[in-house]
Scaffold this active site. Structure first.
Site, mmCIF file in Angstrom:
data_model
loop_
_atom_site.group_PDB
_atom_site.id
_atom_site.type_symbol
_atom_site.label_atom_id
_atom_site.label_comp_id
_atom_site.label_asym_id
_atom_site.label_seq_id
_atom_site.Cartn_x
_atom_site.Cartn_y
_atom_site.Cartn_z
ATOM 1 N N CYS A 1 -1.061 34.123 9.572
ATOM 2 C CA CYS A 1 -0.975 34.790 10.914
ATOM 3 C C CYS A 1 -0.604 34.000 12.018
ATOM 4 C CB CYS A 1 -1.997 35.827 11.437
ATOM 5 S SG CYS A 1 -2.536 36.855 9.985
ATOM 6 N N ARG B 1 3.301 20.155 6.266
ATOM 7 C CA ARG B 1 4.318 19.254 6.829
ATOM 8 C C ARG B 1 5.698 19.970 7.649
ATOM 9 N NH1 ARG B 1 7.424 16.259 4.238
ATOM 10 N NH2 ARG B 1 7.355 14.415 5.383
ATOM 11 N N GLU C 1 0.783 -1.083 0.061
ATOM 12 C CA GLU C 1 -0.116 -0.029 -0.023
ATOM 13 C C GLU C 1 0.822 1.380 0.090
ATOM 14 O OE1 GLU C 1 -1.907 -0.382 3.766
ATOM 15 O OE2 GLU C 1 -3.386 -1.955 3.029
HETATM 16 C C1 LIG Z 1 -0.962 6.042 5.061
HETATM 17 C C2 LIG Z 1 -0.898 4.431 5.066
HETATM 18 C C3 LIG Z 1 -0.560 3.837 3.912
HETATM 19 C C4 LIG Z 1 0.506 4.719 2.951
HETATM 20 O O1 LIG Z 1 1.786 4.985 3.524
HETATM 21 P P1 LIG Z 1 3.126 5.705 2.969
HETATM 22 O O2 LIG Z 1 4.066 5.901 4.031
HETATM 23 O O3 LIG Z 1 2.659 6.871 2.470
HETATM 24 O O4 LIG Z 1 3.539 4.565 1.805
HETATM 25 C C5 LIG Z 1 -0.621 2.658 3.520
HETATM 26 N N1 LIG Z 1 -1.299 1.809 4.361
HETATM 27 C C6 LIG Z 1 -2.079 2.497 5.497
HETATM 28 C C7 LIG Z 1 -3.053 1.818 6.226
HETATM 29 C C8 LIG Z 1 -2.013 3.963 5.778
HETATM 30 O O5 LIG Z 1 -2.500 4.430 6.711
#
Ligand SMILES: *Cc1c(COP(=O)(O)O)cnc(C)c1O
Length: 422
Positions: A348, A318, A279
């Protein structure tokens, strides 16, 4: 192309800094600033790095939508064959609107509402990554009402330290995420006994901006132990989801390249039949994007000098949120002697800074590019100070695509109303 720059398709040409074939100055004059600019070439290269590293194992990439949810970005990844990792019903709606398929969607997150569960069941998503017993029981109930079995994976918390920023570390025992490792087996037994859920996989996601493989390999080994226990009890899984988290270079970090990061993980699962799922968010889009901004004022001072730009913490949160570093480069090089500047926005708040103490040879009106801003940039933006959100542009070779127009001010309060006169 300049190897100092974190974006692979960025470099200096005769018209200053350009991304793929397009000068950033041209993008600023056509669409105004601040504007997020993404390189399709860099996105494609990042996606192909996953694809090429995963050819020898049955595998699927699920792009983590929360990194950058723009429909143009989602449509690009959908066409590359990506699935999607979502954390809300809103993100599911976006994925479908962008041409993604629900059958390639996994749904993460600790607080899914019943409404979101129904939406995802109706759409027919691939898997719910369930994060607690209560959620499992609620999903079973909601699925029962819709007469559909919900495919589930338990998101297990393997209790490994990803050694990243505490705000983006998610796999330690004291995090809110996932099911405690030593409770997972009992919850799987419960899941197997529930009529309206179907055990389909196992998942974890230990954190973000990981700069080496050791923590994810440790998590993979722990997961494999659990998978073996489950299969001994007759619970065969069809997939193992290792989450996202691979880091990128913002400053001087040296994350492994995608193939080197994945290789030891793949070795853990060598010879197994389960589909491996990943993911990634940041590593697919972070270094494909930048935030282009114009210097409004230079404000020299005895202690510090400020470059006040037209982007702010509402556009790129960030730095204010994690004290994160983004490389800042001048779009048009000058021969002037560089001066040190605090790069700040018009908001501000003293926390409204984008970068500290950067040496730049710039004048008022010059353009600056904040690099590595493709991930967790626009998606974390807000309208604080009634600032319309930035436009977003995707560059493909010499083509420019405006994938999000700058917000009209009226749209910011279109849902509001005056109190009636008394
Ligand atoms: C945020 C998130 C990701 C992605 O994370 P990255 O560091 O952007 O690769 C994948 N899986 C879950 C469950 C997340 O919360």
């Amino acid at each position: 192309m300049n190897s100092e720059l974190t974006i692979p398709t960025l470099g200096y040409g005769t018209a200053g800094l350009q991304i793929e074939g397009v000068p950033l100055a041209e993008i600023a004059s056509r669409f105004g600033t601040p504007v997020f600019v993404y390189s399709l070439g860099a996105m494609t290269a990042a996606f192909n790095a996953y694809r090429n590293a995963l050819t020898r194992h049955k595998a699927q990439v699920f792009y983590a939508v929360k990194a950058n949810a723009n429909l143009g970005v989602l449509s690009a990844f959908a066409r590359m064959g990506s699935g999607f990792d979502i954390v809300s019903g809103g993100e599911l709606t976006r994925v479908i609107a962008a041409g993604g398929h629900a059958s390639k969607v996994v749904f993460s997150g600790v607080g899914k509402s019943s409404q979101e569960m129904r939406q995802a069941l109706d759409a027919g998503i691939r898997c719910f990554n369930v994060e607690s017993r209560s959620e499992l029981e609620r999903l079973n109930r909601v699925a029962g009402e819709t007469c559909k079995a919900a495919p589930i994976a338990l998101r297990v918390n393997p209790d490994v330290d990803p050694k990243t920023h505490p705000y983006i570390s998610t796999g330690l025992r004291n995090n809110k995420f996932g099911v405690a490792f030593n409770e997972a087996l009992a919850l799987y037994r419960l899941a197997a006994s529930l009529p309206n859920v179907k055990v389909s996989g196992i998942a974890c996601h230990i954190g973000s901006q990981l700069v080496d493989s050791a923590p994810i390999v440790e998590a993979a080994e722990k997961l494999l132990g659990l998978v073996n226990q489950l299969s001994a009890e007759g619970m065969a899984l069809d997939h193992i989801d290792l989450g996202g988290g691979l880091g990128i270079r913002y400053q001087d970090e040296t994350p492994p390249d995608t193939a080197d990061y994945l290789a030891p993980v793949l070795r853990v699962f060598e010879g197994r039949h389960e589909e491996l799922c990943f993911e990634p968010g940041r590593s697919l889009i972070g270094n494909a994007g930048l935030l282009l901004t114009r210097i409004e004022y230079l404000k020299p001072g005895a202690e510090k000098s400020f470059a006040i730009v037209d982007a702010a913490m509402n556009d790129l949160a960030r730095p204010a949120l994690y004290d994160a570093y983004h490389e800042v480069v001048a779009v048009t090089p000058r021969d002037d002697k560089p001066q040190r500047y605090e790069i700040v926005g018009p908001i501000c708040e003293s926390g409204d800074f984008l970068a500290h103490d950067r040496a730049l040879a710039v004048r008022e009106g010059d353009l600056l590019a904040l690099l590595s801003a493709g991930a967790y940039g626009m998606t974390m933006s807000s309208n604080y100070n009634t600032r319309p959100r930035a436009a977003e542009v995707i560059v493909n070779g010499d083509q420019l695509h405006l994938v999000r127009a700058r917000e009209p001010i009226e749209s910011l309060f279109a849902l509001e109303s005056l109190l009636p006169e008394t």
